[in-house]
Design a protein around this motif. Sequence first.
Motif, short mmCIF file in Angstrom:
data_model
loop_
_atom_site.label_atom_id
_atom_site.label_comp_id
_atom_site.label_asym_id
_atom_site.label_seq_id
_atom_site.Cartn_x
_atom_site.Cartn_y
_atom_site.Cartn_z
N TYR A 15 0.74 -1.37 -0.04
CA TYR A 15 0.08 -0.01 0.07
C TYR A 15 0.92 1.18 -0.01
O TYR A 15 2.11 1.19 0.64
N ASN A 16 0.31 2.20 -0.53
CA ASN A 16 1.36 3.52 -0.87
C ASN A 16 1.24 4.22 0.65
O ASN A 16 0.37 3.86 1.54
N THR A 21 1.41 12.58 0.44
CA THR A 21 2.86 11.97 0.30
C THR A 21 3.57 12.25 -1.12
O THR A 21 4.62 12.87 -1.06
N PHE A 22 2.44 12.05 -2.00
CA PHE A 22 3.09 12.50 -3.43
C PHE A 22 3.38 13.92 -3.34
O PHE A 22 4.36 14.22 -4.03
N TRP A 23 2.37 14.99 -2.99
CA TRP A 23 2.70 16.37 -2.98
C TRP A 23 3.90 16.61 -2.21
O TRP A 23 4.65 17.64 -2.65
N ILE A 133 0.97 15.36 6.79
CA ILE A 133 1.85 14.04 6.74
C ILE A 133 2.55 13.95 7.96
O ILE A 133 2.69 14.88 8.73
N SER A 134 3.20 12.83 8.14
CA SER A 134 3.97 12.50 9.52
C SER A 134 5.17 11.81 8.82
O SER A 134 5.46 11.19 7.77
N SER A 160 7.97 9.96 5.19
CA SER A 160 6.78 10.85 4.56
C SER A 160 5.57 9.80 4.50
O SER A 160 5.46 8.88 3.64
N ILE A 161 4.35 10.00 5.34
CA ILE A 161 3.27 9.15 5.34
C ILE A 161 2.27 9.98 5.65
O ILE A 161 2.12 11.11 6.57
#
Length: 186
Positions: A15-16, A21-23, A133-134, A160-161
Motif C-alpha cells: 500500500y502506498n 505524500t506524493f505532493w 503528513i508525518s 513521509s506518510i
Amino acid sequence: MKTGDLSPLVNDTYYNLGSKTFWYFFSKNSLISFVFLIIALIISIFRSYLTANPDMAGFLRIASWFSFIVAMVAFIIAFISSKMVYKNTGFLLGEDALLLRHGIFTKEEFAVPYRQIQNIEIERTVGDQIMGISKLIILTAGHENDEEEKKDDPEGIIPSIDQHIAMSLQTELLKRTNIQKVIQVK
C-alpha cells in the motif's frame, strides 16, 4: 481507510503512503523549477526597464525564455520522478513482519519483525502538520533511541506518510507487538 482500521491490509499487496505524500515528494523535487521560474520572472521584469538598449533587451528576452523553458522541463521531470518514487514506496503488514519497500532503479525491501519492534513514534514538524503528513519511526530491539541512529536506520523510518495512515499503522503495529501506547504531551 478509517483511523485505526488496517485489518483489511493483511494480504500480499503493498500500500502506498497516501496522496499527500506524493505532493510532499513533488514539493521536494520541484525546488529547482521554482528557482528557474523566479529567475525567468526577474529577467523579464529587468528587461522591461531596459528598452533603451535593443541588443541587451534581445539577450534578456532569450535568457528569460530559456529560464522559463528550463523551469517547465524541471517541473515535468519533478512530477514524473515524484510519481515514480510515490508508486514504488509502500508498506505491507505481513503475518510476522512489517515490510517496507522503496526505490526506483534499485528496489529495496526491508522486513521489520513484529517481535523486534519496541516503539513506534510519529514525528510532525510544523511543515508536516500543514501538509497533513508525518514521519513514522519504528525503533527495534538492539537500536538506541539516538538521533544519529535514527538517521542511519533506513528500515525503521517512513520519512513521509499521510497523518491518518501513520496513526492507523501505529495503532495496528502496537496491537501486533503488544506494546502499550504512551501519549507524550509537550
